[in-house]
Design a protein around this motif. Structure first.
Motif, PDB file in Angstrom:
ATOM      1  N   THR A 122       0.811  -1.199   0.000  1.00 17.63           N
ATOM      2  CA  THR A 122       0.000   0.000   0.000  1.00 17.63           C
ATOM      3  C   THR A 122       0.861   1.272   0.000  1.00 17.63           C
ATOM      4  OG1 THR A 122      -2.045   0.623   1.012  1.00 17.63           O
ATOM      5  CG2 THR A 122      -0.325   0.148   2.555  1.00 17.63           C
ATOM      6  N   ASN A 274     -18.660  -0.227  10.004  1.00 18.38           N
ATOM      7  CA  ASN A 274     -18.922  -0.109   8.566  1.00 18.38           C
ATOM      8  C   ASN A 274     -20.416  -0.041   8.263  1.00 18.38           C
ATOM      9  OD1 ASN A 274     -16.118  -0.473   8.276  1.00 18.38           O
ATOM     10  ND2 ASN A 274     -16.358  -2.688   8.190  1.00 18.38           N
ATOM     11  N   THR A 294     -13.002   5.659   8.340  1.00 12.76           N
ATOM     12  CA  THR A 294     -12.153   5.205   7.229  1.00 12.76           C
ATOM     13  C   THR A 294     -12.376   6.044   5.979  1.00 12.76           C
ATOM     14  OG1 THR A 294     -11.376   3.229   6.053  1.00 12.76           O
ATOM     15  CG2 THR A 294     -13.753   3.491   6.234  1.00 12.76           C
ATOM     16  N   TYR A 296     -10.559   7.084   1.762  1.00  7.77           N
ATOM     17  CA  TYR A 296      -9.757   6.687   0.610  1.00  7.77           C
ATOM     18  C   TYR A 296      -8.432   7.437   0.588  1.00  7.77           C
ATOM     19  CZ  TYR A 296     -13.984   4.661  -1.531  1.00  7.77           C
ATOM     20  OH  TYR A 296     -15.102   3.919  -1.808  1.00  7.77           O
ATOM     21  N   THR A 300      -5.900   4.413  -6.777  1.00  7.20           N
ATOM     22  CA  THR A 300      -7.069   3.687  -7.256  1.00  7.20           C
ATOM     23  C   THR A 300      -6.633   2.711  -8.343  1.00  7.20           C
ATOM     24  OG1 THR A 300      -9.334   3.915  -8.070  1.00  7.20           O
ATOM     25  CG2 THR A 300      -7.673   5.364  -9.050  1.00  7.20           C
ATOM     26  N   GLU A 395     -20.452   3.988  -4.576  1.00  7.88           N
ATOM     27  CA  GLU A 395     -19.207   3.573  -3.922  1.00  7.88           C
ATOM     28  C   GLU A 395     -18.804   2.190  -4.401  1.00  7.88           C
ATOM     29  OE1 GLU A 395     -17.191   4.326   0.226  1.00  7.88           O
ATOM     30  OE2 GLU A 395     -19.080   3.260   0.442  1.00  7.88           O
ATOM     31  N   THR A 397     -15.440  -0.645  -4.294  1.00  8.59           N
ATOM     32  CA  THR A 397     -14.132  -1.026  -3.769  1.00  8.59           C
ATOM     33  C   THR A 397     -13.575  -2.170  -4.584  1.00  8.59           C
ATOM     34  OG1 THR A 397     -15.193  -2.512  -2.175  1.00  8.59           O
ATOM     35  CG2 THR A 397     -14.676  -0.284  -1.432  1.00  8.59           C
ATOM     36  N   GLN A 399     -12.064  -5.735  -5.490  1.00  6.97           N
ATOM     37  CA  GLN A 399     -12.197  -7.107  -5.015  1.00  6.97           C
ATOM     38  C   GLN A 399     -11.615  -8.059  -6.066  1.00  6.97           C
ATOM     39  OE1 GLN A 399     -16.591  -6.657  -4.485  1.00  6.97           O
ATOM     40  NE2 GLN A 399     -16.236  -7.601  -2.488  1.00  6.97           N
ATOM     41  N   ALA A 445     -15.216   7.222   3.101  1.00 10.21           N
ATOM     42  CA  ALA A 445     -15.948   6.060   2.622  1.00 10.21           C
ATOM     43  C   ALA A 445     -17.400   6.185   3.058  1.00 10.21           C
ATOM     44  CB  ALA A 445     -15.342   4.779   3.170  1.00 10.21           C
ATOM     45  N   VAL A 469      -9.500   2.175   2.747  1.00 14.07           N
ATOM     46  CA  VAL A 469     -10.156   1.630   1.563  1.00 14.07           C
ATOM     47  C   VAL A 469      -9.097   1.177   0.562  1.00 14.07           C
ATOM     48  CG1 VAL A 469     -11.804   2.056  -0.293  1.00 14.07           C
ATOM     49  CG2 VAL A 469     -12.104   3.192   1.911  1.00 14.07           C
ATOM     50  N   ASN A 470      -9.276  -0.040   0.044  1.00 10.71           N
ATOM     51  CA  ASN A 470      -8.341  -0.620  -0.933  1.00 10.71           C
ATOM     52  C   ASN A 470      -6.910  -0.639  -0.393  1.00 10.71           C
ATOM     53  OD1 ASN A 470     -10.490  -0.887  -2.732  1.00 10.71           O
ATOM     54  ND2 ASN A 470     -10.093   1.088  -3.698  1.00 10.71           N
ATOM     55  N   SER A 497     -10.827  -3.506   2.554  1.00 10.72           N
ATOM     56  CA  SER A 497     -11.423  -2.210   2.870  1.00 10.72           C
ATOM     57  C   SER A 497     -12.252  -2.314   4.136  1.00 10.72           C
ATOM     58  CB  SER A 497     -12.314  -1.724   1.715  1.00 10.72           C
ATOM     59  OG  SER A 497     -11.574  -1.517   0.541  1.00 10.72           O
TER      60      SER A 497
END
Length: 717
Positions: A122, A274, A294, A296, A300, A395, A397, A399, A445, A469-470, A497
C-alpha cells in the motif's frame, strides 16, 4: 503481538437473561465487586483462586438444592477466565440454577451472556507523509521500543510482514509468551512478533469445540481475556478492529475492557464500524477509546469501458491480465439467459449458448460477487461488468474475481444497462489501467459509520479518520483471496477495505508518538492526533464523501484526517487522567452497579464531582441543545498543557457554527514554560435552530507554526 481467531466476545445486555431449561448451560461474563465479597472467598492478589472459590461455592449450593428437590444432578459450573485488568470479575459456563445461586453471592453485580464480535474489515506510508529516515521514522526516534498488541481474528507468523531483520532484542519489560497451539510453536515468534496468545474457552463453551483438523486452535479469542492478558503482558498500544455497533457501556465489553487498559497507561485504537451512511451508527464510542473512521487514499485501480456507441465509463478493477481491447459482444438479461434471474448471474441462470465468448453484465446484490464471476466463467463468458444497485450507490471497492471484471457504481452502471438493453448488437472493450495515483483524497468512505454517538452525544465520535479503503494487507497462504473454497489461488497480500484497515494505521502512528514521547498518556497521544488532523483534501477543498450527496463533517471524520508528522509536535495537548474518566462514569445515567461494572469495580462517586461527557477535557466540543434553544447556553471548561515552545502565546480563532454565538474566555493564552497548564471556557448561546439538526465549526489556538484545532458540533434535539 497478535491475538487470534474469530472466536470473540461481545456482551449485548447488562441484565441477566435466562434461556432454556434450568439445566441448560450458557456462557456469561460475571461482574463482581471485590470489596463486598466474603472474606473466605477473597484471595488477595490471586483472582483465579478467588473466583474458583466462588464457583466451588455455587456448585455446592446447586448440589444441595438438587438433593432437596430430588432432581437429576447437573454438571458443575465451569470457570473459564479470571480477569485482572479489563474488568473486576470472571467468565464462566453456568446453568440457569447455578446463575441463580451466583446472584446470592456477596459482591455479585451482574451477568451478561456472550455473543460473537464482528470484524470491521500500500501506499499508506507515503499518503500519511511518513518518510524513511526522517521525522517520526528517523533512526533516533525508532530506537525506542514500543509494544503494540493487536486483538483480531488471527495471525500467520511465517508471513514476510513479520520478518524481524534489523530489529533490536525483545524489550526486557515484556512479560508475554508465545503460546503453543495447532501448527503454532514458540519458534514462530521473533523480535517483531514477540508474543502470541489464543483465547477460545468462551467460544468452545458457548458455540462448539474447535475441530483442529479444520481450524487453528492457536493464535492462528476470547476478546475480554485477550485485552486483560495484553495489559498484563506489557503492551503500550492496543489495536482493536472489532465491534458490534452502538452499545451502552455496561454491556459493551470492549468499552469496559479498554477502560481497564487505559487506566494502566495503554493507548487503545478501535474501529468505528462499517454501517454508514446512516447517522448514529458509530461503535466503540467510549471517550477513552480512539475511534477511527475510514477514508480513501489517492490510489485507485481504474478500468475504462468503451461501449459500441462511443461512450466511455470508468470503474474499478484489480485485474492485471490482458485487456479486452477489441470490441466484445455484451450479454445482458434475455441475451444472457432468463431475464428475471440472469441479471444477478446466479448459478444455473446463464445460458452458455448465449454467454460464450461475451462480456456479461451482472447486477450486484447481497450474494457473493466472486460467485457471480465463477458462474460467468462456467458459462464460458470472457468478462464481467458488475453494477451496483441503487441502494449501494456509487461507492465501489476493489475485489478479486475469477475472470476480467470491472465494477461500476449505480450511476455509471445505468449508462451500460441502457446501452445493453437498446442496442441490437451491443459491444464493449475494456482497458485495465493498473495502479494509478493522484486522485482527490482523502475522501470519506460512504460505508464508514457515522455519528453522532447514540450512546453519549455529548462526545463527538468518531475521533479521526485514516486510510482504510483498498489497502494492501498481509494475507495467509491457506486462504484464497476471496475466501471461497472453490478459489484455489494463494496470495501473500490482498486488497481489503473497512474501518478494520484504518484502525491499525492509527495504532501504528500512536506507537510512533509513544516512541517519541514516552511520558505521554493515552489521552495526550489522542489529543495530539486529533488537534493536528486536517480537513482539506489534496486539492485544497473540504474533505467530502464518495457519495457526493452525503454531507461530511465531524460526525463523519471527527477532527479530520490524521497527520503523523504534525502530531509529534502539536504545541498543546488536552490531557485526561483516569480520575476524570471516573467522574464521567459517575455522571452517566446508569445504576450504581452498572457504573461499578464500567469502572472495573470499587467505584466511589463524590456527591458533587460527577461530570457529563461535554465536561471531559476532550479535544472537541459537542453542544447539544435540548428542549428549545432560544437564548439557551452551554459552557465548557478546557485545560491545555504546553508541549511546544516554553515561552509562547496562543490566540484563539473561531469558525462559529450556524445557529449559535460562541464566547471564548480568555482569547489569549500566555505560557512561560513547558508543561504549564492553562484553562479557558467556551460558551455557546443558542439563537435559532438551523434548517438541519446540526451545524459545525471549530476552535483553533494559533501560535506561529502551531494550530491546535478542535471541531465543534451543535445539535438540536
Amino acid at each position: 503481538m497478535m491475538f487470534g481467531r474469530n472466536l470473540l466476545f461481545l456482551v449485548l445486555a447488562v441484565t441477566t437473561t435466562y434461556i432454556g431449561a434450568a439445566m441448560a448451560k450458557n456462557t456469561y461474563i460475571i461482574h463482581m465487586d471485590k470489596t463486598k465479597m466474603a472474606a473466605n472467598l477473597f484471595q488477595q492478589g490471586d483472582s483465579m483462586q478467588t473466583y474458583q472459590a466462588v464457583i466451588d461455592s455455587i456448585n455446592e449450593m446447586s448440589l444441595q438444592e438438587d438433593d432437596e428437590d430430588q432432581q437429576e444432578e447437573t454438571m458443575p459450573a465451569e470457570l473459564l477466565y479470571a480477569y485482572e485488568t479489563a474488568i473486576s470479575g470472571f467468565s464462566a459456563k453456568l446453568s440457569t440454577k447455578q446463575l441463580q445461586s451466583l446472584e446470592k453471592v456477596d459482591g455479585f453485580l451482574s451477568a451478561t451472556p456472550d455473543q460473537l464480535l464482528q470484524p470491521h474489515t500500500t501506499n499508506s506510508q507515503q499518503f500519511l507523509g511518513l518518510k524513511n529516515g526522517k521525522g517520526l521514522l528517523s533512526a533516533s526516534n525508532l530506537a525506542s521500543d514500543v509494544i503494540i498488541g493487536i486483538i483480531d481474528t488471527g495471525i500467520w507468523p511465517e508471513h514476510v510482514s513479520f520478518q524481524d531483520t534489523g530489529l533490536s532484542a525483545v524489550p526486557s519489560r515484556w512479560k508475554g509468551v508465545c503460546e503453543k497451539g495447532t501448527k503454532f510453536s514458540k519458534s514462530n515468534c521473533n523480535k517483531k512478533l514477540i508474543g502470541a496468545r489464543a483465547f477460545f474457552k468462551g467460544y468452545e463453551a458457548e458455540i462448539e469445540k474447535i475441530d483442529e483438523t479444520k481450524e487453528f486452535k492457536s493464535a492462528r479469542s476470547d476478546m475480554l481475556a485477550a485485552i486483560d492478558k495484553a495489559v498484563q503482558d506489557g503492551v503500550d498500544v492496543l489495536s482493536i478492529s472489532l465491534g458490534f455497533g452502538p452499545t451502552h457501556y455496561p454491556g459493551d465489553m470492549l468499552a469496559v475492557g479498554s477502560f481497564g487498559a487505559v487506566r494502566s497507561g495503554v493507548f487503545v485504537s478501535s474501529s468505528a464500524g462499517n454501517s454508514g451512511p446512516y447517522s448514529s451508527t458509530v461503535g466503540n464510542s467510549a471517550p477513552w477509546m480512539m475511534t477511527v473512521a475510514t477514508s480513501y487514499t489517492d490510489r485507485t485501480f481504474p478500468a475504462i469501458i468503451k461501449l459500441g456507441n462511443g461512450k466511455t465509463v470508468e470503474g474499478i478493477s484489480l485485474y492485471s491480465g490482458d485487456a479486452l481491447t477489441k470490441p466484445v459482444q455484451i450479454a445482458y438479461l434475455l441475451s444472457a439467459g432468463s431475464a428475471s434471474r440472469a441479471k444477478f448471474c446466479l448459478n444455473g441462470t446463464l445460458n452458455e449458448t448465449l454467454v460464450k465468448g461475451k462480456i456479461v453484465v451482472c447486477h450486484r446484490d447481497s450474494r457473493s460477487a466472486y460467485a457471480k464471476s465463477e458462474h460467468v466463467k462456467k458459462a464460458k463468458g470472457v468478462g464481467m461488468i458488475l453494477i451496483n444497485s441503487e441502494v449501494d450507490g456509487d461507492e465501489i471497492t476493489a475485489q478479486p474475481y475469477q475472470l476480467p471484471t470491472v465494477r461500476l457504481g449505480a450511476t455509471t452502471g445505468q449508462v451500460v444497462k441502457k446501452y445493453a438493453r437498446t442496442a441490437k448488437k451491443p459491444t464493449a472493450s475494456i482497458i485495465f489501467k493498473g495502479t494509478v495515483y493522484g486522485r482527490t483524497a482523502p475522501v470519506m468512505a460512504t460505508f464508514s459509520s457515522k455519528g453522532p454517538s447514540s450512546v453519549d452525544p455529548d462526545v463527538i465520535k468518531p475521533d479521526v479518520t485514516a486510510p482504510g479503503v483498498n489497502i494492501l494487507a498481509a494475507w495467509p497462504p491457506t486462504i484464497s483471496p476471496t475466501g471461497h473454497i472453490s478459489d484455489k489461488r494463494s496470495v501473500p497480500f490482498n486488497i481489503m477495505s473497512g474501518t478494520s484497515m484504518s484502525c491499525p494505521h492509527v495504532s501504528g502512528i500512536a506507537a510512533l508518538l509513544k516512541s517519541a514521547h514516552r511520558d505521554w498518556s493515552p489521552a495526550a497521544i489522542k489529543s495530539a492526533l486529533m488537534t493536528t488532523a486536517y480537513t482539506l483534501n489534496n486539492k485544497k477543498s473540504p474533505i467530502g464523501d464518495f457519495d457526493s450527496s452525503i454531507s461530511t463533517g465531524p460526525f463523519a471524520y471527527g477532527s479530520g484526517h490524521v497527520d503523523p508528522e504534525r502530531a509529534v509536535d502539536p504545541g498543546l495537548i488536552y490531557d485526561i487522567a483516569a480520575e476524570e474518566y471516573l467522574k464521567y462514569i459517575c455522571g452517566l445515567n446508569y445504576t450504581s452497579a452498572e457504573k461499578t461494572i464500567i469502572a472495573g469495580g470499587n467505584l466511589t462517586c463524590p456527591k458533587n464531582g460527577a461530570i457529563r461527557g461535554g465536561e471531559l477535557n476532550y479535544p472537541s466540543f459537542a453542544f447539544n441543545f435540548r428542549d428549545g434553544v432560544q437564548n439557551g447556553s452551554l459552557e465548557y471548561k478546557r485545560t491545555v498543557t504546553n508541549v511546544g515552545i516554553p515561552t509562547s502565546s496562543y490566540e484563539v480563532q473561531m469558525e462559529v457554527p450556524n445557529g449559535v454565538s460562541v464566547i471564548v474566555k480568555p482569547k489569549i493564552l500566555n505560557f512561560n514554560k513547558l508543561g504549564q497548564k492553562l484553562s479557558y471556557k467556551v460558551t455557546a448561546v443558542g439563537k435559532s435552530k438551523t434548517s438541519s439538526d446540526s451545524s459545525f465549526g471549530s476552535l483553533t489556538w494559533v501560535s506561529g507554526k502551531f494550530r491546535v484545532r478542535s471541531p465543534i458540533a451543535v445539535t438540536w434535539q
